[in-house]
Design a protein around this motif. Structure first.
Motif, mmCIF file in Angstrom:
data_model
loop_
_atom_site.group_PDB
_atom_site.id
_atom_site.type_symbol
_atom_site.label_atom_id
_atom_site.label_comp_id
_atom_site.label_asym_id
_atom_site.label_seq_id
_atom_site.Cartn_x
_atom_site.Cartn_y
_atom_site.Cartn_z
ATOM 1 N N THR A 108 1.979 -7.431 0.452
ATOM 2 C CA THR A 108 1.632 -8.547 -0.425
ATOM 3 C C THR A 108 2.471 -9.780 -0.095
ATOM 4 O O THR A 108 1.954 -10.909 -0.060
ATOM 5 N N ALA A 109 3.750 -9.574 0.173
ATOM 6 C CA ALA A 109 4.633 -10.703 0.498
ATOM 7 C C ALA A 109 4.287 -11.329 1.842
ATOM 8 O O ALA A 109 4.466 -12.540 2.041
ATOM 9 N N LEU A 110 3.777 -10.532 2.777
ATOM 10 C CA LEU A 110 3.468 -11.029 4.117
ATOM 11 C C LEU A 110 2.411 -12.128 4.087
ATOM 12 O O LEU A 110 2.343 -12.974 4.997
ATOM 13 N N ARG A 111 1.616 -12.173 3.037
ATOM 14 C CA ARG A 111 0.551 -13.167 2.956
ATOM 15 C C ARG A 111 1.081 -14.576 2.729
ATOM 16 O O ARG A 111 0.302 -15.536 2.690
ATOM 17 N N VAL A 112 2.411 -14.731 2.578
ATOM 18 C CA VAL A 112 2.996 -16.063 2.451
ATOM 19 C C VAL A 112 2.864 -16.852 3.748
ATOM 20 O O VAL A 112 2.925 -18.087 3.747
ATOM 21 N N LEU A 113 2.677 -16.152 4.884
ATOM 22 C CA LEU A 113 2.529 -16.820 6.174
ATOM 23 C C LEU A 113 1.080 -17.296 6.318
ATOM 24 O O LEU A 113 0.156 -16.481 6.333
ATOM 25 N N PRO A 114 0.852 -18.599 6.448
ATOM 26 C CA PRO A 114 -0.503 -19.167 6.315
ATOM 27 C C PRO A 114 -1.335 -19.099 7.597
ATOM 28 O O PRO A 114 -1.816 -20.113 8.098
ATOM 29 N N PHE A 115 -1.473 -17.906 8.132
ATOM 30 C CA PHE A 115 -2.284 -17.698 9.330
ATOM 31 C C PHE A 115 -3.267 -16.563 9.045
ATOM 32 O O PHE A 115 -2.945 -15.611 8.331
ATOM 33 N N TRP A 116 -4.445 -16.637 9.632
ATOM 34 C CA TRP A 116 -5.445 -15.626 9.318
ATOM 35 C C TRP A 116 -4.983 -14.241 9.758
ATOM 36 O O TRP A 116 -5.285 -13.237 9.109
ATOM 37 N N GLN A 117 -4.185 -14.183 10.852
ATOM 38 C CA GLN A 117 -3.699 -12.881 11.310
ATOM 39 C C GLN A 117 -2.784 -12.245 10.261
ATOM 40 O O GLN A 117 -2.873 -11.033 9.999
ATOM 41 N N MET A 118 -1.902 -13.052 9.663
ATOM 42 C CA MET A 118 -0.984 -12.530 8.650
ATOM 43 C C MET A 118 -1.719 -12.206 7.348
ATOM 44 O O MET A 118 -1.377 -11.246 6.654
ATOM 45 N N LEU A 119 -2.731 -13.008 7.046
ATOM 46 C CA LEU A 119 -3.533 -12.734 5.854
ATOM 47 C C LEU A 119 -4.212 -11.375 5.980
ATOM 48 O O LEU A 119 -4.183 -10.552 5.050
ATOM 49 N N PHE A 120 -4.795 -11.109 7.152
ATOM 50 C CA PHE A 120 -5.462 -9.827 7.360
ATOM 51 C C PHE A 120 -4.452 -8.683 7.444
ATOM 52 O O PHE A 120 -4.671 -7.616 6.854
ATOM 53 N N LEU A 121 -3.346 -8.892 8.164
ATOM 54 C CA LEU A 121 -2.350 -7.829 8.301
ATOM 55 C C LEU A 121 -1.745 -7.475 6.951
ATOM 56 O O LEU A 121 -1.586 -6.287 6.608
ATOM 57 N N GLY A 122 -1.387 -8.489 6.163
ATOM 58 C CA GLY A 122 -0.831 -8.228 4.837
ATOM 59 C C GLY A 122 -1.824 -7.535 3.934
ATOM 60 O O GLY A 122 -1.476 -6.606 3.187
ATOM 61 N N GLN A 123 -3.095 -7.949 4.010
ATOM 62 C CA GLN A 123 -4.119 -7.334 3.173
ATOM 63 C C GLN A 123 -4.366 -5.882 3.589
ATOM 64 O O GLN A 123 -4.565 -5.006 2.735
ATOM 65 N N ILE A 124 -4.337 -5.604 4.891
ATOM 66 C CA ILE A 124 -4.530 -4.230 5.359
ATOM 67 C C ILE A 124 -3.376 -3.344 4.896
ATOM 68 O O ILE A 124 -3.591 -2.218 4.420
ATOM 69 N N ALA A 125 -2.127 -3.832 5.034
ATOM 70 C CA ALA A 125 -0.971 -3.040 4.585
ATOM 71 C C ALA A 125 -1.043 -2.775 3.090
ATOM 72 O O ALA A 125 -0.779 -1.645 2.628
ATOM 73 N N ALA A 126 -1.398 -3.807 2.327
ATOM 74 C CA ALA A 126 -1.493 -3.631 0.870
ATOM 75 C C ALA A 126 -2.597 -2.642 0.510
ATOM 76 O O ALA A 126 -2.406 -1.745 -0.321
ATOM 77 N N CYS A 127 -3.752 -2.785 1.144
ATOM 78 C CA CYS A 127 -4.885 -1.920 0.797
ATOM 79 C C CYS A 127 -4.695 -0.501 1.310
ATOM 80 O O CYS A 127 -5.205 0.453 0.700
ATOM 81 N N PHE A 128 -3.980 -0.321 2.425
ATOM 82 C CA PHE A 128 -3.602 1.023 2.871
ATOM 83 C C PHE A 128 -2.807 1.730 1.778
ATOM 84 O O PHE A 128 -3.089 2.868 1.404
ATOM 85 N N SER A 129 -1.808 1.033 1.249
ATOM 86 C CA SER A 129 -0.963 1.614 0.203
ATOM 87 C C SER A 129 -1.767 1.927 -1.047
ATOM 88 O O SER A 129 -1.646 3.011 -1.636
ATOM 89 N N ILE A 130 -2.585 0.982 -1.464
ATOM 90 C CA ILE A 130 -3.371 1.162 -2.684
ATOM 91 C C ILE A 130 -4.352 2.315 -2.518
ATOM 92 O O ILE A 130 -4.559 3.114 -3.443
ATOM 93 N N GLY A 131 -4.962 2.425 -1.332
ATOM 94 C CA GLY A 131 -5.922 3.484 -1.093
ATOM 95 C C GLY A 131 -5.328 4.862 -1.289
ATOM 96 O O GLY A 131 -5.953 5.746 -1.890
ATOM 97 N N LEU A 132 -4.112 5.077 -0.804
ATOM 98 C CA LEU A 132 -3.452 6.369 -0.977
ATOM 99 C C LEU A 132 -3.029 6.586 -2.421
ATOM 100 O O LEU A 132 -3.160 7.688 -2.963
ATOM 101 N N MET A 133 -2.539 5.532 -3.072
ATOM 102 C CA MET A 133 -2.117 5.690 -4.468
ATOM 103 C C MET A 133 -3.318 5.936 -5.384
ATOM 104 O O MET A 133 -3.208 6.661 -6.378
ATOM 105 N N ASN A 134 -4.472 5.330 -5.067
ATOM 106 C CA ASN A 134 -5.683 5.617 -5.825
ATOM 107 C C ASN A 134 -5.970 7.111 -5.881
ATOM 108 O O ASN A 134 -6.408 7.642 -6.905
ATOM 109 N N VAL A 135 -5.749 7.790 -4.758
ATOM 110 C CA VAL A 135 -6.030 9.219 -4.662
ATOM 111 C C VAL A 135 -4.958 10.042 -5.365
ATOM 112 O O VAL A 135 -5.252 11.051 -6.025
ATOM 113 N N LEU A 136 -3.704 9.634 -5.249
ATOM 114 C CA LEU A 136 -2.602 10.418 -5.808
ATOM 115 C C LEU A 136 -2.564 10.384 -7.330
ATOM 116 O O LEU A 136 -2.230 11.390 -7.972
#
Length: 408
Positions: free
Chosen positions: A92-120
């Motif tokens: 979530t913090a990584l999205r502070v960098l205003p580039f599309w690559q960082m926006l996607f990377l931060g969103q993927i890391a956040a959603c990876f975490s959320i996806g596993l916690m949704n199941v747990l």
């Protein structure tokens, strides 16, 4: 203090910790919609890139959710949740960098975490609150909705605040507003640490393997119900503010409409378990929630903007009910916590993979046609599918599965 008082205090602390975790499970998602137009302009994202960005949550949930049971077996549910919360904070913090690559990377890391916690989380609820599954599911669903509503309402004003205080010559205030949502996750990390068992204990680890769910019709009904209603949710999270802005609303007002809808979801999530407990099964209420979702969506797309608050409320009530019911039937259709964990993994991995097509198709239709009619037809069709499988998943009974000792 007596043993019963100690147990009650522990249960309350655990419930509060789970609620704080749940609060952070949708903030990285609903924070994007209100400032999506600014983010795409600043990062030069194509319409396909914007559609993919709104698809990432459900796609990541489906792809990575199956890893959750394996991680839980290796380190225990409590430590798995802690590690995933740390990763969610960083993404979530990584999205502070205003580039599309960082926006996607931060969103993927956040959603990876959320996806596993949704199941747990459903397995933890079934294990630690076996007599209060519906109530606890309602509590963390409401907390999740509260976080989603906060992010939807506050992200655009936060970007405006950054502009006023620090200036915005580079047009990057939106990135700071997105990164703001790392703060509640960091607080959840600190609170959850107190719930960790002593090092070396086996608390929270699964010692059983569950077989046969993929051959069970009821398990598939639960899965498709979860996936289809989730597809509608992520269409709303990703595209409702954009639709309202295309209809003439400001970014702040469009975010407030999404927030109002999600607040209604939170209220429904809290109240619904008391109704569910009094029903012989969930078939009728599952069907009603999806019919009202269709009505609310059509109202948001076509009704006069002056009446939008009413349609947003109706949509939120309906979607809050369908989301809470989809989570609740995972526990209610499972005979124990082992099956609940595995059914949760199946429903949220396969279900979210099915759901991931919804936001992408919605965005593609919107950009290709410029018309809300095609988007409305898509949403009504998904509601019909969700209604069918929600009705089937709502009947009383358990999925058929074999629980065996897990290989060591």
């Amino acid at each position: 203090m007596t043993a019963s008082n100690n147990a009650r205090t522990h249960s309350l602390a655990l419930a509060a910790s789970l609620a704080l975790i749940a609060f952070s499970l949708r903030t990285p998602i609903t924070s994007v919609g209100p400032i999506l137009l600014e983010a795409t302009r600043a990062t030069h994202l194509s319409p396909a890139g914007a559609s993919l960005l709104t698809t990432l949550p459900s796609l990541c949930f489906g792809l990575f959710g199956p890893l959750a049971p394996m991680l839980s077996r290796r380190v225990g549910s409590e430590r798995a949740l802690l590690g995933l919360l740390v990763l969610l904070t960083a993404g979530t913090a990584l999205r502070v960098l205003p580039f599309w690559q960082m926006l996607f990377l931060g969103q993927i890391a956040a959603c990876f975490s959320i996806g596993l916690m949704n199941v747990l989380l459903p397995g933890v609820v079934k294990r630690d609150f076996p007599d209060h599954v519906a109530l606890m599911t309602g509590l963390y669903s409401a907390a999740m909705c509260a976080g989603a509503a906060s992010a939807a309402a506050a992200t655009a004003p936060a970007a405006d605040f950054v502009k006023q205080i620090f200036g915005d010559s580079n047009g990057n205030a939106w990135a700071w507003a997105l990164a703001l949502w790392a703060l509640p996750v960091a607080l959840a990390v600190l609170m959850w640490r107190s719930q960790l068992p002593p090092v070396g204990t086996q608390v929270g680890r699964s010692t059983r393997a569950v077989r046969g769910l993929l051959r069970d019709p009821l398990a598939w009904q639960v899965t498709i119900f979860m996936g289809s209603q989730s597809s509608l949710a992520y269409i709303v999270f990703g595209w409702l503010p954009t639709v309202l802005r295309m209809r003439g609303m400001s970014a702040v007002d469009a975010g407030l409409m999404l927030s109002l809808s999600v607040i209604a979801q939170a209220a429904t999530s809290l109240l619904l378990p008391f109704l569910v407990a009094r029903l012989p099964d969930q078939r009728g209420i599952n069907l009603l929630s999806l019919v009202l979702t269709a009505v609310g969506l059509v109202g948001c797309f076509f009704a006069p903007l002056s009446t939008m608050w009413g349609w947003a409320l109706l949509l939120g009530i309906a979607q809050g009910a369908s989301f809470t019911l989809a989570l609740t039937v995972i526990g209610l259709r499972s005979p124990d916590s082992h099956v609940a964990g595995k059914l949760s993994s199946m429903a949220q991995s396969i279900g979210y993979l099915l759901a991931s097509s919804g936001p992408f198709i919605a965005g593609s239709l919107l950009h290709a046609t410029g018309s809300f009619y095609s988007l409305a037809a898509l949403c009504v069709g998904i509601c019909a599918i969700a209604s069918w499988f929600g009705y089937a998943a709502g009947r009383r009974g358990y999925v058929h599965a074999q629980v065996e000792a897990a290989p060591t």
